[in-house]
Design a protein around this motif. Sequence first.
Motif, short mmCIF file in Angstrom:
data_model
loop_
_atom_site.label_atom_id
_atom_site.label_comp_id
_atom_site.label_asym_id
_atom_site.label_seq_id
_atom_site.Cartn_x
_atom_site.Cartn_y
_atom_site.Cartn_z
N TYR A 291 76.53 -1.66 24.76
CA TYR A 291 76.93 -0.30 25.04
C TYR A 291 75.85 0.45 25.83
CZ TYR A 291 80.92 -0.80 21.96
OH TYR A 291 82.10 -1.20 21.43
N GLY A 292 74.65 -0.10 25.80
CA GLY A 292 73.58 0.56 26.54
C GLY A 292 72.22 0.01 26.10
N THR A 293 71.18 0.80 26.36
CA THR A 293 69.81 0.38 26.02
C THR A 293 69.07 1.56 25.43
OG1 THR A 293 69.77 -1.16 27.87
CG2 THR A 293 67.64 -0.53 26.93
N ILE A 294 68.27 1.28 24.42
CA ILE A 294 67.43 2.33 23.85
C ILE A 294 65.96 2.03 24.18
CG2 ILE A 294 67.30 1.19 21.59
CD1 ILE A 294 67.19 4.09 20.42
N TYR A 295 65.24 3.04 24.54
CA TYR A 295 63.83 2.90 24.89
C TYR A 295 63.05 3.88 24.03
CZ TYR A 295 59.69 4.49 27.44
OH TYR A 295 58.42 4.90 27.77
N ILE A 296 61.98 3.34 23.39
CA ILE A 296 61.14 4.18 22.53
C ILE A 296 59.68 4.00 22.95
CG2 ILE A 296 60.24 4.53 20.18
CD1 ILE A 296 62.97 3.72 19.13
N LYS A 297 59.00 5.11 23.08
CA LYS A 297 57.57 5.09 23.37
C LYS A 297 56.84 5.62 22.13
CE LYS A 297 54.17 7.27 26.44
NZ LYS A 297 54.03 8.25 27.55
N ALA A 298 55.92 4.81 21.63
CA ALA A 298 55.20 5.21 20.40
C ALA A 298 53.70 5.25 20.66
CB ALA A 298 55.48 4.21 19.27
N SER A 299 53.04 6.15 19.96
CA SER A 299 51.58 6.25 20.07
C SER A 299 50.92 5.29 19.07
CB SER A 299 51.14 7.68 19.76
OG SER A 299 49.73 7.72 19.66
N LYS A 300 49.86 4.64 19.54
CA LYS A 300 49.13 3.73 18.64
C LYS A 300 48.05 4.46 17.86
CE LYS A 300 49.39 -0.51 21.39
NZ LYS A 300 48.53 -1.46 22.11
N GLU A 301 48.00 5.75 18.06
CA GLU A 301 46.91 6.50 17.43
C GLU A 301 46.90 6.32 15.92
OE1 GLU A 301 45.28 11.09 17.21
OE2 GLU A 301 46.96 10.59 18.50
N LEU A 302 48.09 6.46 15.34
CA LEU A 302 48.18 6.30 13.88
C LEU A 302 47.85 4.86 13.45
CD1 LEU A 302 51.33 8.41 13.06
CD2 LEU A 302 48.97 8.88 12.39
N LEU A 303 48.35 3.94 14.30
CA LEU A 303 48.06 2.53 13.98
C LEU A 303 46.55 2.29 14.02
CD1 LEU A 303 49.08 -0.38 13.51
CD2 LEU A 303 49.09 -0.67 15.98
N ASP A 304 45.94 2.83 15.08
CA ASP A 304 44.49 2.64 15.20
C ASP A 304 43.77 3.30 14.04
OD1 ASP A 304 44.89 1.23 17.47
OD2 ASP A 304 44.49 2.92 18.83
N LYS A 305 44.26 4.48 13.67
CA LYS A 305 43.63 5.19 12.56
C LYS A 305 43.78 4.39 11.26
CE LYS A 305 43.34 9.97 10.98
NZ LYS A 305 44.00 11.29 11.04
N LYS A 306 44.99 3.86 11.13
CA LYS A 306 45.25 3.05 9.93
C LYS A 306 44.36 1.81 9.92
CE LYS A 306 49.05 0.75 7.52
NZ LYS A 306 50.46 0.39 7.60
N ILE A 307 44.26 1.20 11.13
CA ILE A 307 43.42 -0.01 11.23
C ILE A 307 41.97 0.34 10.92
CG2 ILE A 307 42.46 -1.65 12.88
CD1 ILE A 307 45.28 -1.77 14.14
N ASN A 308 41.51 1.48 11.47
CA ASN A 308 40.13 1.87 11.22
C ASN A 308 39.90 2.11 9.74
OD1 ASN A 308 39.44 1.66 13.86
ND2 ASN A 308 39.85 3.82 14.34
N ASN A 309 40.82 2.83 9.11
CA ASN A 309 40.69 3.06 7.66
C ASN A 309 40.71 1.74 6.89
OD1 ASN A 309 40.55 5.80 7.97
ND2 ASN A 309 42.75 6.13 7.72
N TYR A 310 41.61 0.89 7.38
CA TYR A 310 41.72 -0.42 6.72
C TYR A 310 40.41 -1.19 6.85
CZ TYR A 310 43.18 -5.28 6.04
OH TYR A 310 43.26 -6.58 5.61
N LEU A 311 39.87 -1.21 8.09
CA LEU A 311 38.63 -1.95 8.31
C LEU A 311 37.48 -1.34 7.51
CD1 LEU A 311 38.78 -2.67 12.14
CD2 LEU A 311 39.08 -4.30 10.27
N LEU A 312 37.47 -0.02 7.44
CA LEU A 312 36.44 0.64 6.65
C LEU A 312 36.55 0.23 5.18
CD1 LEU A 312 34.13 2.71 6.56
CD2 LEU A 312 35.86 4.47 6.10
N SER A 313 37.82 0.28 4.69
CA SER A 313 38.04 -0.12 3.29
C SER A 313 37.60 -1.56 3.07
CB SER A 313 39.52 0.02 2.93
OG SER A 313 39.94 1.32 3.18
N MET A 314 38.03 -2.40 4.00
CA MET A 314 37.70 -3.83 3.86
C MET A 314 36.18 -4.04 3.93
SD MET A 314 40.44 -5.25 3.18
CE MET A 314 40.51 -6.99 3.43
#
Lengths: 746, 181
Positions: free
Chosen positions: A139-162
């Motif tokens: 029926y068509g195509t959907i396109y989504i653009k997402a920011s990695k900022e939260l992912l990076d923040k999460k990764i940073n927090n995760y790495l800090l925790s680890m």
Amino acid sequence: MIPFFDNISIKYKIVCIILLITVFVIIVGFSIVIISDLRTFKNDMVNDLTVHATLVGEYSVVPLTFQDKNGAEAILKRLSSVPFIITGCLYTDNGQLFASFTKVPNDFIPKDTSLIPLTDSSGPYMYLSRPIEYQGKKYGTIYIKASKELLDKKINNYLLSMSLIVIGLFIISYWAAVKLQAVISRPLVELSEFTKKIAEKADYSVQLEKHGKDEIGNLYTGFNTMLEHIACRQQEMLEARTRLQESEELYRKLITALPDIIIRTDLDGNIIFVNETNIPAFGYSNNDRIIGKNFISFLTPHDRLRASENINKMLVSYIGPHEYTFINEKGDSIECEVNGDSLRDNNNVPYGMVFIIRDLTEKKKLQSQLLQAQKMEAVGRLAGGVAHDYNNILGIILGYADLLEREISHQEPAYKMLKAIIAAAERSANLTKQLLAFARRQIVVPVVVNLNDELKTFDRMLERLIHEEIKLVIKKGKALWTIKIDPTQLTQILTNLATNARDAISGVGTITIETRNVVVDRPIITEQTDVTPGKYVTLSFSDTGCGMSRETMAQIFEPFFTTKATEKGTGLGLATVFGIVKQNNGFINVFSELGRGTTFRIYFPRFFGEIETSYRQQGDFQLSGTETILIVEDEEELLRMMRSILTNHGYKVFSASLPSDALKLCKTIKKPIDLLVTDVVMPGMNGRELKEQIEKKYDRIRTLFISGYSADIVATHGVLNEGMHFLQKPFVPAVLLKKVKEVLHE
Amino acid sequence: MTCSFYKIVKYAIIAVLGVLVLGFRNLPEQEYILKAAFLERFTRFIEWPPDSSMDDTTKSFVIGVIGENQFGNALDNLASIQKIKNKKIEIRYCSNSEDILLCHLLFISSSEQDNIIKICSLIKNKPILTVCDSKDFFGHGIHILIFPSNEKLSFEIDETAIKNSGLKASYMLLMAGRKHK
């Protein structure tokens, strides 16, 4: 192994190993987990986006189907609740933009699907486009653009925790490693400290406390067993060492006590050991003068080549002792016996030599003394054998000559011939006496005398012996001690020394006789004898004659050695002096220098007993008598002569030529016999046995022994036994009569 | 030459006008063309019960129109070029109840104001998707109402009526139709 690891304690090693393993495991494990989680995070975001895209796509099917743009935008707006989604677009099935939503004004909105960007993993955004399908129809195509900022923040927090977790784990690991290492390291450290203590104190009797049954427990048990073995071994070693020390002490003392020098050398003969104690006796000040030098260098040049050859032979096999002459530090020659052998290792390879060096000076001296003694013994035996018969014969000659002298007028021509016979017989008798004196076979009767008094008696006799050109000087020592000697022997000494002095002086000269008291405080060793310390009276007899060489001095006391013309000397003079001095426990020193003269110094031991009445104080008496005398003599002619002499002087005389005849005769004689005059050596019975037999009948009988030489029957070592009377053959009638009178009136 | 050209123009104009006149007379309004398209698209999100022979492709999917046909030939065109549920489309202009009951989809024209109750009672609880474009009909058991909105067509769904009829409407359709409540 890492060098650093070699030097650190085992507990730190264990801690390091545990930490290394833990860190490795943690890092690897966490790396895997983190990488996996990071992927998961990313995938989760992608999945989230996909889910949102799918949901929105599904919800957008109807708006797309029914061209409901408002509816589509309303659905897209729902994406605004998703924080990381920035932009969402819907495209129709032919790829044209249908509806869009964005949180960022002026954000790039792709007008068709061909403009949708691809996701860059390193970029700040994630792009997702998915087709919108329903029941197999697009029926068509959907396109989504997402920011990695939260992912990076999460990764940073995760790495800090680890990271914090990892650090925490590291700390826990370190703590656990420190605690756990003790399980392994403590017994090992204890063992290490224990071994260190054992090594320091060398005490193997201690034991480790028992540990568990693990490998360390087995190690402890094994270590204790090993310690027991070592303690046992140490005890054995101690015992062996004690035995070795005792053995070493024994051998050291043996080496020290040995009068010999023991040296050890290397194969070249360089001395590496010498027993120190005997070094001075060999004329060396200390062993520093010996150590390091070559053994052969101590020998005379004459002996060196021979010694080298012998050493070479000795390195092959034992060759026995050899004699060499050594030159000591003072330059003296020492004759030595060297007994050497090679030292060999277990493979029988020689690695050194050992020598035992024995000073032969004493041995040579003893040999010389033994030779002298043997000579004297031989001469003594000869003299003794000859003297018996010879003196009997001389006794007859002298006796009858003496009797005949009384019968013949002095004016008759035969008188002079008779005097010549008497002189010749006296010379013969004197010669025999000299022999006996030298051989110490003459019977002597020592009495206590003062040499100064005796010299008064001999003064005139000595002057007669020397000629007028020789001056006689007598120096008498003050408060001279007494000595004990047979005056006859003293006469022999003075006569012989005076004769020698006279003969040594050609022309004018001086003979000096000196007496002195001397105290010898240390042993004196001479060529002739050894002198023990004590008090002595010396009689020095010096002349200003020609003197003697060393070679002559070495032989002067030998019998029959003479430097005089044949008719002038017998070779027995000084031998007789030597024999007399030795018989009286004295010794003699000779000092001589060629052309300067000679001194004989005779040492007589001082007499310490009570002074007896001098034999000179006995009064004169008549030669005739009336007593009954029994004469026993196996020499018939001598028997007759004695009987004749005694009968002529008033004595009643019985005679027998054999002891058995004498005993038979005694049975027939009623009258008591006053005196038995008997020979000593007779066939069947000796004089002493005869005396004992006759004394059984005549208990008051006196006995006079007559003999040509000393016999143990009446004398011990030449000295007349106590209570016995003796007359040396040959004798003239007056001497016999005088002796008989002396015995009868004792 | 000029005469020929004018003749050609005159004939051409006549032809175009003829076509336009004829064409306007048979062509439906744009609205109903869209509504015809809507009808087909509604069927994409509706499932008929198994006894409706939807799996039998030899039988046609019947779209019935009751009342005045305002679609013109839009439905016929639709039936000629498309299939529903992989079935051929049959357009039935219903005049009696039998025709009605044969339909899978029934469009009730606004002209059926008077018969609406009768029609509704006839198809009540029957697996016949009912569509109307009159707000007055909606609420009598009609499933879908098509109505103009902001110069566009929109629709509303009576979820209860659909559920009662034994049909299953896709949640997507339901969500799209529910949003206007």
